[in-house]
Design an enzyme around this catalytic site. Sequence first.
Site, PDB file in Angstrom:
ATOM      1  N   SER A   1      70.708   5.694  82.252  1.00 22.80           N
ATOM      2  CA  SER A   1      70.832   4.523  80.880  1.00 22.80           C
ATOM      3  C   SER A   1      69.345   4.688  80.181  1.00 22.80           C
ATOM      4  CB  SER A   1      71.187   3.167  81.178  1.00 22.80           C
ATOM      5  OG  SER A   1      71.485   2.578  80.238  1.00 22.80           O
TER       6      SER A   1
ATOM      7  N   ASP B   1      63.001  16.283  74.828  1.00 26.21           N
ATOM      8  CA  ASP B   1      63.436  16.974  73.335  1.00 26.21           C
ATOM      9  C   ASP B   1      62.374  17.205  72.391  1.00 26.21           C
ATOM     10  OD1 ASP B   1      66.035  16.922  74.394  1.00 26.21           O
ATOM     11  OD2 ASP B   1      66.760  15.170  72.770  1.00 26.21           O
TER      12      ASP B   1
ATOM     13  N   LYS C   1      74.140   8.217  82.641  1.00 28.53           N
ATOM     14  CA  LYS C   1      75.102   7.198  82.085  1.00 28.53           C
ATOM     15  C   LYS C   1      74.651   7.223  80.440  1.00 28.53           C
ATOM     16  CE  LYS C   1      75.602   2.320  82.109  1.00 28.53           C
ATOM     17  NZ  LYS C   1      74.920   2.017  80.556  1.00 28.53           N
TER      18      LYS C   1
END
Length: 552
Positions: free
Chosen positions: A292, A303, A317
């Site tokens: 999460s 990224d 998740k």
Amino acid sequence: MSRKAKIIFPFILVLIISVAAIKPPTDRYFEILKNLDIFATLFKEVNTHYVDEINPTTLMKSGIDEMLETLDPYTNYIAADDIETYRMMTTGEYSGIGAVVERKDGISTVVMPYEGFAAHDAGLRAGDEIHAINGISLDGKSQEEVRFLMKGQSNSEITLTIKRFGQDKMFDVQVKREKIAVDSVPYAGMVTDDIGYVRLTSFTQNVGRSIGIKTLDLMEQGATSIILDLRGNPGGLLHEAVNVSNVFVEKGRKIVTQKGKVRANDWAYNTLNDPVDPNIPVVVLTDNGSASASEIVSGVIQDYDRGVLVGRKTFGKGLVQIERPLSYDAVVKITTAKYYTPTGRCIQAIDYSNRNEDGSVGKIPDSLKNEFYTLNGRKVFDGGGIDPDVEVEKLEFAPITKSLMRNDHIFYYATEYFYKNEDLDPASPNDLRLSDAEYDDFVKWLANRDFDYVTRVEQETKDLIKIAKEEKKYTKLKSYFDSLEKATKHNKEEDLITFKEEIKMLLEQEIAGRYFYERGIIESTFGKDPDVQAAITILDDTAKYQSILKPN
């Protein structure tokens, strides 16, 4: 019909009328009305005619839980009685004595008192057995009953009757309950002269600010790079994932986007503040327990090529939940959206209901994955968690080691070691290293203690024999199986030698916790933790670090 059933039944009828009044009679809402009517009628009939007395609350909760079970694992009903525990998980705060207490051999035992809180200040120690609370014996009491007796208003006193190792008589300890704020950043320190390490265990309120402060403090101590440990972190508050990311990522960067069926649930979250340091080298440690909010931070760091991910694939998740209030102070937590990393990746596992035994995501076929590109043009993928940039094999313990932990022999030996060496005054957890002679003492100590285990090869041999018997081939192969069973049978004495190093590591970790509490447990493992060692190797080699983030 019971009184509770009489109350619940009209409530459901009112709900049916309310739905009918609010929504037009489309096919979908006709189905809702029809099924609510069937459910209400069934509930009434069962409560009225079932042969035994039924608890309507328990029956209703079972029905709700089973209904939500068909959706996803994170859409949950929280009854009013469970709200306090739920709030503690999201805020890290509760009213108590400030100690981890677990059942060991059927006895409530202090596993770890938190430094600076009531239990620690009252002198409670790891290994102390709690036999009574406020004069009420705990013999035969369930763990839930013990928790109930422990609970109480802040500033109220509780009397614990304690049995301590080496003392014949029990004694009482007065502890004042207090508001406990469990620190989601249990450790921040230096692992080398110039590498700082921060462990983050959950994303509770204000944890982003805490990470920022502790990172600055480490930099003042000489840290020129940071290891952020998110292993085993199940997540928490989404906005705190944004705040933690903001410690290392520039102001105005997109951190996470959430998209759901209802447009009102679509949001994009950006960093709002200047970072502590936008350039300091960072390694983030992940594993299959990182979920999460941990995956949001990991995805952001990857990224934007802001740091290197080391360890294992994360949990997968990528679902967002909101709370909706229900009647009688209950709450339902509903999955309303999926979240996406800055490159647009949704890391939600495609099949979140079927996982490996350790909770990790099964292998996702490449054909089901989509390609994305980081800021520097590195190729990354969606589907089932965040892949690390540098994968480190998981440290797997041998069956004998798992058995020693499962039977609490390492815990009990550490308790005895502490009381037999109370005069020790180690400067740091690294001073608590067992000599070969001390390990031999542990092996002798085990001689009178019961424990056993089955190795994987033994289990597979048993399974093979079972198949042979089912297929009527056992008699023909009996001599072969006899030889195989003899060859694969484990030997405790040999295994205690073969797996000495990993058993010693766990013993030293537990012993360090007796002298230095949670800090000792964490610090003791640095030198033997393959993930931490891999992170140090990368951060010590600037060229290697840059080559990972900026490939040719």
